[in-house]
Structure formats: C-alpha cells, structure tokens
Design a protein around this motif. Structure first.
Motif, PDB file in Angstrom:
ATOM      1  N   ARG A  34     -36.373  22.296 -16.833  1.00 22.18           N
ATOM      2  CA  ARG A  34     -36.851  22.924 -15.603  1.00 22.18           C
ATOM      3  C   ARG A  34     -36.909  24.446 -15.738  1.00 22.18           C
ATOM      4  O   ARG A  34     -37.780  25.101 -15.153  1.00 22.18           O
ATOM      5  N   ASP A  35     -35.971  25.025 -16.521  1.00 25.43           N
ATOM      6  CA  ASP A  35     -36.014  26.472 -16.752  1.00 25.43           C
ATOM      7  C   ASP A  35     -37.234  26.853 -17.576  1.00 25.43           C
ATOM      8  O   ASP A  35     -37.912  27.843 -17.284  1.00 25.43           O
ATOM      9  N   ALA A  36     -37.501  26.063 -18.619  1.00 26.55           N
ATOM     10  CA  ALA A  36     -38.672  26.346 -19.456  1.00 26.55           C
ATOM     11  C   ALA A  36     -39.954  26.269 -18.648  1.00 26.55           C
ATOM     12  O   ALA A  36     -40.883  27.064 -18.831  1.00 26.55           O
ATOM     13  N   ARG A  37     -40.012  25.306 -17.709  1.00 21.20           N
ATOM     14  CA  ARG A  37     -41.199  25.174 -16.867  1.00 21.20           C
ATOM     15  C   ARG A  37     -41.348  26.378 -15.942  1.00 21.20           C
ATOM     16  O   ARG A  37     -42.450  26.895 -15.729  1.00 21.20           O
TER      17      ARG A  37
ATOM     18  N   LEU B  67     -40.121  29.436 -16.489  1.00 26.69           N
ATOM     19  CA  LEU B  67     -40.408  30.629 -17.284  1.00 26.69           C
ATOM     20  C   LEU B  67     -41.835  30.638 -17.804  1.00 26.69           C
ATOM     21  O   LEU B  67     -42.406  31.702 -18.043  1.00 26.69           O
ATOM     22  N   ARG B  68     -42.425  29.450 -17.970  1.00 22.25           N
ATOM     23  CA  ARG B  68     -43.798  29.382 -18.438  1.00 22.25           C
ATOM     24  C   ARG B  68     -44.751  30.076 -17.464  1.00 22.25           C
ATOM     25  O   ARG B  68     -45.796  30.596 -17.858  1.00 22.25           O
ATOM     26  N   ALA B  69     -44.378  30.087 -16.176  1.00 24.15           N
ATOM     27  CA  ALA B  69     -45.241  30.727 -15.174  1.00 24.15           C
ATOM     28  C   ALA B  69     -45.276  32.241 -15.316  1.00 24.15           C
ATOM     29  O   ALA B  69     -46.122  32.895 -14.683  1.00 24.15           O
ATOM     30  N   LEU B  70     -44.384  32.832 -16.123  1.00 22.14           N
ATOM     31  CA  LEU B  70     -44.394  34.276 -16.324  1.00 22.14           C
ATOM     32  C   LEU B  70     -45.500  34.726 -17.263  1.00 22.14           C
ATOM     33  O   LEU B  70     -45.731  35.933 -17.406  1.00 22.14           O
ATOM     34  N   GLY B  71     -46.147  33.805 -17.922  1.00 24.44           N
ATOM     35  CA  GLY B  71     -47.248  34.153 -18.818  1.00 24.44           C
ATOM     36  C   GLY B  71     -48.583  34.011 -18.123  1.00 24.44           C
ATOM     37  O   GLY B  71     -48.769  33.163 -17.248  1.00 24.44           O
ATOM     38  N   ARG B  72     -49.501  34.876 -18.482  1.00 28.79           N
ATOM     39  CA  ARG B  72     -50.849  34.796 -17.935  1.00 28.79           C
ATOM     40  C   ARG B  72     -51.650  33.726 -18.662  1.00 28.79           C
ATOM     41  O   ARG B  72     -51.581  33.643 -19.902  1.00 28.79           O
ATOM     42  N   PRO B  73     -52.420  32.896 -17.943  1.00 27.52           N
ATOM     43  CA  PRO B  73     -53.294  31.932 -18.636  1.00 27.52           C
ATOM     44  C   PRO B  73     -54.277  32.659 -19.545  1.00 27.52           C
ATOM     45  O   PRO B  73     -54.761  33.745 -19.224  1.00 27.52           O
ATOM     46  N   ARG B  74     -54.560  32.050 -20.691  1.00 31.03           N
ATOM     47  CA  ARG B  74     -55.472  32.692 -21.642  1.00 31.03           C
ATOM     48  C   ARG B  74     -56.853  32.899 -21.027  1.00 31.03           C
ATOM     49  O   ARG B  74     -57.486  33.932 -21.234  1.00 31.03           O
TER      50      ARG B  74
ATOM     51  N   GLY C  67     -38.158  33.539  -7.873  1.00 34.78           N
ATOM     52  CA  GLY C  67     -37.636  32.195  -7.707  1.00 34.78           C
ATOM     53  C   GLY C  67     -36.731  31.779  -8.849  1.00 34.78           C
ATOM     54  O   GLY C  67     -35.790  32.482  -9.241  1.00 34.78           O
ATOM     55  N   ALA C  68     -37.025  30.586  -9.422  1.00 35.99           N
ATOM     56  CA  ALA C  68     -36.184  30.020 -10.473  1.00 35.99           C
ATOM     57  C   ALA C  68     -36.175  30.890 -11.726  1.00 35.99           C
ATOM     58  O   ALA C  68     -35.150  31.001 -12.401  1.00 35.99           O
ATOM     59  N   ALA C  69     -37.309  31.520 -12.049  1.00 36.22           N
ATOM     60  CA  ALA C  69     -37.361  32.370 -13.246  1.00 36.22           C
ATOM     61  C   ALA C  69     -36.441  33.579 -13.094  1.00 36.22           C
ATOM     62  O   ALA C  69     -35.719  33.941 -14.024  1.00 36.22           O
ATOM     63  N   ARG C  70     -36.454  34.201 -11.914  1.00 34.92           N
ATOM     64  CA  ARG C  70     -35.583  35.354 -11.701  1.00 34.92           C
ATOM     65  C   ARG C  70     -34.111  34.949 -11.739  1.00 34.92           C
ATOM     66  O   ARG C  70     -33.268  35.671 -12.278  1.00 34.92           O
ATOM     67  N   ALA C  71     -33.781  33.783 -11.170  1.00 35.34           N
ATOM     68  CA  ALA C  71     -32.399  33.308 -11.200  1.00 35.34           C
ATOM     69  C   ALA C  71     -31.939  33.048 -12.631  1.00 35.34           C
ATOM     70  O   ALA C  71     -30.808  33.378 -13.009  1.00 35.34           O
ATOM     71  N   TRP C  72     -32.830  32.465 -13.456  1.00 40.47           N
ATOM     72  CA  TRP C  72     -32.459  32.199 -14.847  1.00 40.47           C
ATOM     73  C   TRP C  72     -32.222  33.498 -15.598  1.00 40.47           C
ATOM     74  O   TRP C  72     -31.246  33.620 -16.353  1.00 40.47           O
ATOM     75  N   LEU C  73     -33.105  34.484 -15.408  1.00 39.00           N
ATOM     76  CA  LEU C  73     -32.957  35.759 -16.099  1.00 39.00           C
ATOM     77  C   LEU C  73     -31.680  36.472 -15.664  1.00 39.00           C
ATOM     78  O   LEU C  73     -31.027  37.156 -16.462  1.00 39.00           O
ATOM     79  N   ALA C  74     -31.293  36.300 -14.385  1.00 33.65           N
ATOM     80  CA  ALA C  74     -30.079  36.949 -13.899  1.00 33.65           C
ATOM     81  C   ALA C  74     -28.821  36.287 -14.456  1.00 33.65           C
ATOM     82  O   ALA C  74     -27.818  36.957 -14.729  1.00 33.65           O
TER      83      ALA C  74
END
Length: 618
Positions: free
Chosen positions: A8-11, A13-20, A135-142
C-alpha cells in the motif's frame, strides 16, 4: 531497523511521479507555444517595405532573435528549464530590437505573451519534479527512517551521451555561423565592387522572384524580399562581370541562417542541462539522507527489480532500477542443451534508499554494497512477478527468470507466472472499492463507461494540431481545405469513438460483459485468467487474449466516471472472488457510433476547413 515497504505504501508513493504521457504532452506544448508566439509576432509586426532610397540591409540581430525562439521550442522537448531561460532571453532581445526599430515594433501586449511563454516553460520544469506528497505518501515519508546510503568508491559519469550530443550541436552552431558570416561578407564585397545599372522587370516568376533584362539583352532572375517590383519597372541594380545581379533595394542577405546557428546552440544548452540534471540527481542520492525501507530485489542484466516487503508470489514489482553492475552468469541444469544461460540472480532481501516513484532517484543495498543506478526510476516496469527467495540461495526455476533468450517481458512475463488477478484482495484493496460495487446481491449488475463530454472534447480538439503546420508551410485552396478537413475530422471521430466512447463493461457475481477498444466478449469468471490495471485502463485477460477498457477518475482531469483504473480493477477482482456459477453473466450490447458523432463531423468539417483556409492564405 528500517521498516518494510508495504504494497500500500508503494502504491501511494507511485502517485508522486508524473505520468510519462503527461510529461511528454507538456513538453510538446512548449514547442506548440513557441510556434504560436512566432505566428503572433509575424501577424502583429508591421510589414517591412524596401525601396531604392531605403534598402533592406542584412539584419543578423533579427535572425538571432528568432533563433532564440526556435531554440526555446526545441529545448522544451529536452529540458524545460533551459527552454525557460531561452524564452526569457528571447523576450529581452525582442524588446531591445523593437526599441531600436520602432517602425517594426509589435503592440506592447505581445511582450506580455512573450513573458507568459517564458513563465510557462518554467512552470513545466517545476511540474516535472512531481506533485507534493499528501495523504499516505506524506505519512510514509514522515515515519520512514532517513539516512545516507553507503557511499560507492566513485560515482559514474552518467549523461555522457547527452554531452556528446551537446558538443555536436555546438559544433554545428559554430559551423553554420562561420559559413554564414563568410558567405555574407564575400558577396557583400562583390556587391560593393559591382557597377550600378538599370534593368527592366519583364516578368514576375513568383511572389519572391522577378525576371529582368540587362542592358546587354541578357536575362536574369532575381530574388526580392519586401520591395514591390511590378512588370515594366526600370529597377536599379548592381551588376558585375562574375554574374552578380542584385537589386539595390534588396541587398544579398543570408543572415537568416544565424537563426539556425542560435537554435543549435540552444539545443546544445538543453542537452548539457539534461546531462547535468542526471549527474546532480545521482550525486544528491548518495550525499543527502534518503528514506530507507526493507524490500526484496532481483538483479538482471543491467536492471534490478524492487518488490515490496510484503509482496506475495505472482504480484508485480514496485519498480525497477537501471544499473551499471551486471549479475554473474549462472548455468541452469536442464534437459534442453540449447536453453541458454541464466542472466538473473535469485530474489534477495535488500534496503531501498529513496522514494520509488517515477522520476525520483533510488538505490538498493545488498550485503552492504549499493547498486549504482544509471537513471531515475522509470514509469514502466517490465520485471517478472515476485517469487519467494529460495532456501539455498540458488537460482530459481527457468519460468520465473529473465534469460538471454527469453522474450517474455511486461504483460507476457506476468501471464507466465501465477497471476496477480488470482491472488486474494488485500484488506486495503477491499476498503478502496466503492460500496455500491461491493453489495451482497449476486444479481446486481454494475456498469462502467466513460463520460462522453470528455470524449467529444478530445475528438473535436485533436484536428487542431494541423493549424500550425498548415499556417506555416502550405497554401490551400477552398476545395483542398474542405477535403483535408473532412478526412481529418472523420479520422478523429473514428479513432476517438474506438478509444474514448466505445469501451465499457458490465459485471455481476456471475461474470463480466466487456466491450473493449477492439473486440468484445461475455465471460463467466472462470474464463477470466487475471485482471491488470494501468494508469488509465484496465485489461481483462482471457484464454484468447485481453480486452482493454479505459478508466479515468476525477483526479486525472480526463473523465468524470468516479472509478479510476485501480478502483475498477479491485471491484472486478472482488466480484471474481465472490463468483457464483449459478448466476449468468450480464449482457452488454456493442454500441454503434452515436448521432452526435456525425453531427460533430458535420459541424467540425466546415469550421476546420475555414480555419485552415484562412491560415494558409496569410
């Protein structure tokens, strides 16, 4: 100890990348915007008139100013930040030129457009770094532990290819500028030494060429720029014995080639900027604290796949890294003497340093040795699905390997192993399903289709890509404009209907009915081998192949369906897990092209034809 990188963390964090596709679209937009700015200046600047008393002298400064705009447009495809600086330089140059030549100045508001173009380039460069965590990405990074990865003995000098291209472009710029200056100076000296004579204009060859008769009855064709030379006019010119015949109002001028030289130099700067960014990203990875997490990795030839710490057999990789080091070659015992040799190591635990999102830099450390990446995390992953580490640490079965003669990758590799769609849904995946899609009624039919207004908008807007090349390159008659517009609009409607309006599906606990971009089927869940999702589409794999259905959520900006690709895939997998053989799959009619699509073609053809004709007639 570092925490596990969960699926779920990988999913998240994947949203932090821009689609090609988004990055490419924004960069192409920079090129289109540069052409639009050039067209705007050409349309608003006063026409330059050349006369015998006020001839049009060579103007290298104007050519180099235009070259800056060309350079910004091409650099936008390679390095938007460099494009922003080139666009700013163009704005300063064009303002300075117009202040020095007020008779040729554009309206003041055009300079605001120039500044806006530079700002747009810098905005695209900022967007390329990806969205801010939330959201979840910021919580994981923290919560993640941050520390510097082990420092390698030496960092590789990556980006050398871009530096070579930059050097070639710079040499081209110097060569073109030198050849242009030499040719201009040579012919200008011959013009100064030529004899002034009066010649007779006898014919107009085209808009830029006239045929003249010399005093000795010879004929010559002369190129003219902005001066008006009607047939019958006696025109002053310079003539020498070596064949130079040049109107006094239009001196010889090849300084326009300076625009190409400046554009090539701008492309060289963009290539160098891209190389510098790559090396800076690699250096920052090993000199700055990075979030660290526990993962599994599998090393292949020049690539390392990264799997979440809670990955299950058959699940895809979270990401993969291009790297310099290659694993050892291992001989596999096999009955086939021609099977080849394995070029992959077994699955092993490792530490991941960095954020596994497209465009970010990461490295993995196995047994204390860091892997040296050669580029940021890619948007696409072609690694085989996860398999458990072997007890003895030896190589795994051939079916789960990348090999030197194995052509399986991406989708085919996923189908060759236990499929992700056959695995039970995780609790967080069940929680992400819309409550309406997870009710207990086995006969309840759920329907998914794309929002039509978005499809019609894209279909109508696609033919507009013709406006710039037609306006700059060709001249169309009314009949030709209508025929071209009709064909282009018809093609846009046909392709857009297939990709945007046709795909849909319906499902219940008995099965699924699918109308894809190509093909349709009515399937019981036992006929579905697996369900995969991408960024904006869902693929249903069957024994006969796969059917693709578009799926855009609200946040993507391309649809208003309420279901993203991931949510739709989870809903289908949930229905497959709860399948009942006693329930028949729903039926779904294959749609035909709606009447609104024909009305769009009828209305869009004359509008597009009129626009093309007006642009080409300028």
């Amino acid at each position: 100890m570092a925490a596990l990188l969960l699926t779920r963390d990988a999913r998240a964090l994947r949203a932090l990348g821009r689609p090609r596709w988004l990055s490419r679209a924004l960069r192409v937009t920079i090129m289109a915007a540069a052409v639009a700015v050039l067209t705007l200046h050409d349309a608003t600047a006063p026409t330059r008139h050349c006369t015998d008393s006020a001839p049009c002298a060579p103007d290298p400064v104007s050519a180099m100013t235009v070259g800056l705009l060309f350079a910004a447009g091409v650099a936008g495809l390679l390095h938007p930040r460099t494009a922003g600086w080139l666009a700013a330089a163009f704005t300063a140059a064009v303002v300075s030129y117009d202040l020095s030549h007020p008779a040729l100045a554009s309206p003041t508001w055009v300079y605001a457009v120039d500044l806006g173009f530079a700002g747009f380039c810098f905005a695209v460069a900022a967007l390329g770094r990806g969205p801010h965590p939330s959201g979840a990405a910021r919580a994981w990074l923290a919560d993640a532990r941050h520390e510097r990865p082990p420092t390698p003995r030496a960092l590789p000098r990556i980006g050398v290819g871009w530096l070579v291209v930059a050097a070639m472009c710079l040499l081209t710029a110097v060569g073109v500028a030198g050849a242009t200056w030499h040719r201009q100076a040579t012919v200008a000296a011959r013009e100064d030494a030529a004899v002034p004579l009066t010649v007779d204009v006898v014919a107009r060859v085209d808009a830029d060429t006239v045929r003249v008769r010399l005093p000795d009855r010879r004929f010559a064709e002369l190129a003219v720029r902005a001066a008006d030379h009607p047939v019958g006019q006696r025109m002053p010119a310079r003539v020498d014995r070596n064949g130079v015949v040049q109107p006094i109002s239009d001196p010889y001028d090849v300084t326009g080639w300076f625009a190409l030289a400046v554009a090539a130099a701008g492309v060289a700067a963009a290539c160098r900027g891209r190389a510098a960014d790559r090396f800076a990203g690699l250096r920052e990875l090993f000199t700055q604290p990075q979030p660290v997490s526990q993962v599994y990795v599998r090393a292949g030839l020049g690539v390392t796949a990264v799997y979440p710490g809670d990955a299950r057999p058959g699940e895809p990789a979270a990401t993969e890294l291009s790297c310099l080091s290659a694993p050892p070659v291992v001989d596999l015992p096999t009955d086939d003497p021609g099977a080849g040799r394995v070029l992959i190591l077994p699955t092993r635990p490792a530490l991941l340093y960095g954020v596994p999102a497209a465009g970010r830099w990461c490295t993995v450390v196995v047994d204390g040795d860091p892997v040296l990446p050669t580029g940021p995390v890619p948007a696409d992953v072609h690694a085989p699905p996860f398999s458990e580490p072997t007890a003895d640490g030896g190589p795994e079965p051939m079916s789960a390997q990348w090999t030197d003669d194995d052509e399986l990758s991406g989708l085919d590799a996923a189908l060759a192993a236990p499929h992700r769609g056959d695995l039970p849904l995780r609790p967080e995946e069940v929680a992400a399903i819309d409550p309406a899609d997870s009710d207990d009624n086995p006969y309840q039919v759920h329907v998914h289709a794309q929002a039509r207004p978005i499809g019609y908008t894209l279909i109508a807007g696609t033919p507009l890509v013709l406006l710039t090349p037609v306006g700059l390159l060709v001249t169309l008659s009314t009949t030709a404009a209508v025929l071209l517009a009709a064909v282009v609009m018809a093609a846009s409607c046909a392709v857009g209907f297939r990709l945007l309006l046709r795909s849909r599906l319906a499902w219940n606990r008995g099965g699924v009915a699918v109308v894809g971009a190509a093909g349709s089927a009515r399937l019981g869940w036992q006929q579905v081998r697996g369900i995969e999702y991408g960024r904006h589409d869902v693929t249903i794999h069957t024994t006969d192949g796969g059917l693709v259905v578009a799926a855009h959520d609200h946040s993507s900006g391309l649809g208003r369906t309420g279901r993203g690709a991931e949510q739709l895939a989870h809903a289908l997998r949930y229905a497959k897990e709860m399948a009942r053989r006693s329930v028949d799959p729903p039926r779904l009619a294959v749609p035909t092209a709606p009447a609104a699509l024909y009305l769009l073609w009828l209305a869009g053809t004359p509008a597009l034809a009129w626009t093309l004709h007006q642009l080409s007639a300028r």
